[in-house]
Scaffold this motif. Structure first.
Motif, PDB file in Angstrom:
ATOM      1  N   VAL A   6       0.798  -1.136   0.583  1.00  0.00           N
ATOM      2  CA  VAL A   6      -0.141   0.238   0.249  1.00  0.00           C
ATOM      3  C   VAL A   6       0.762   1.241  -0.323  1.00  0.00           C
ATOM      4  N   VAL A   7       0.859   2.367  -0.806  1.00  0.00           N
ATOM      5  CA  VAL A   7       1.603   3.439  -0.906  1.00  0.00           C
ATOM      6  C   VAL A   7       0.681   4.560  -0.691  1.00  0.00           C
ATOM      7  N   VAL A   8       0.713   5.474  -0.304  1.00  0.00           N
ATOM      8  CA  VAL A   8       0.100   6.539   0.812  1.00  0.00           C
ATOM      9  C   VAL A   8       0.655   7.223   1.379  1.00  0.00           C
ATOM     10  N   LYS A   9      -1.044   8.536   1.643  1.00  0.00           N
ATOM     11  CA  LYS A   9      -0.165   9.807   1.673  1.00  0.00           C
ATOM     12  C   LYS A   9       0.313   9.085   3.587  1.00  0.00           C
ATOM     13  N   LEU A  76     -12.075  -3.093   1.861  1.00  0.00           N
ATOM     14  CA  LEU A  76     -12.004  -2.428   2.941  1.00  0.00           C
ATOM     15  C   LEU A  76     -10.966  -1.219   2.981  1.00  0.00           C
ATOM     16  N   LEU A  77      -9.434  -1.147   2.777  1.00  0.00           N
ATOM     17  CA  LEU A  77      -8.842   0.156   1.706  1.00  0.00           C
ATOM     18  C   LEU A  77      -9.136   0.529   0.769  1.00  0.00           C
ATOM     19  N   THR A  83     -11.300   8.972  -2.203  1.00  0.00           N
ATOM     20  CA  THR A  83     -11.399  10.225  -1.710  1.00  0.00           C
ATOM     21  C   THR A  83     -12.127  10.751  -3.385  1.00  0.00           C
ATOM     22  N   GLY A  84     -11.537   9.831  -4.679  1.00  0.00           N
ATOM     23  CA  GLY A  84     -11.689  10.521  -5.301  1.00  0.00           C
ATOM     24  C   GLY A  84     -10.833  11.404  -6.566  1.00  0.00           C
ATOM     25  N   ASP A  88      -5.034   9.483  -3.989  1.00  0.00           N
ATOM     26  CA  ASP A  88      -5.428   7.985  -3.540  1.00  0.00           C
ATOM     27  C   ASP A  88      -4.590   7.304  -2.767  1.00  0.00           C
ATOM     28  N   GLY A  89      -3.425   7.145  -3.974  1.00  0.00           N
ATOM     29  CA  GLY A  89      -2.517   6.306  -3.126  1.00  0.00           C
ATOM     30  C   GLY A  89      -2.674   5.080  -4.482  1.00  0.00           C
ATOM     31  N   LYS A  90      -2.397   3.722  -3.730  1.00  0.00           N
ATOM     32  CA  LYS A  90      -1.864   2.868  -4.843  1.00  0.00           C
ATOM     33  C   LYS A  90      -1.570   1.746  -4.131  1.00  0.00           C
TER      34      LYS A  90
END
Length: 112
Positions: A6-9, A76-77, A83-84, A88-90
């Motif tokens: 998971v890659v996110v802010k 769930l993720l 958020t659209g 949002d990430g990958k």
């Protein structure tokens, strides 16, 4: 077995960890990373001059598990993190052929 990356802010890190814990993920690995996707970074203004920021700071969180658990985590993720908006990430999903616990020699799901 699958590996989920998971890659996110950074601001979304705790949400990801809560989901992993609620699904009894076998274990996690967390890494601070930087990079860019399709948006190629962003720009910022410093003393009136626009400066391009090509690499954005992100967090990479990885876990491994059985197919059913990983699919539940993915669902769930997607529900909680979408958020659209750009950024949002990958989620990256990989098949694992085998896992070996070095200490005991156990293999497969037992090694998790």
């Amino acid at each position: 077995m699958k590996k989920l990356t998971v890659v996110v802010k950074h601001s979304r890190r705790n949400e990801v960890l809560e989901i992993f814990e609620s699904c009894a993920a076998y274990g996690i690995m967390i890494e601070d990373i930087s990079g860019y996707g399709n948006q190629r970074g962003s720009s910022t203004r410093y003393r009136g001059i626009i400066q391009p920021v090509t690499c954005l700071s992100k967090v990479k969180i990885e876990t491994v598990g059985d197919d059913e658990t990983i699919e539940t985590i993915i669902k769930l993720l997607e529900e909680r993190l979408r958020t659209g908006k750009i950024g949002d990430g990958k989620l990256f999903v990989e098949e694992l052929n085998d896992v070996v616990r070095i200490r005991t020699g156990e293999r497969g799901i037992k090694a998790l």
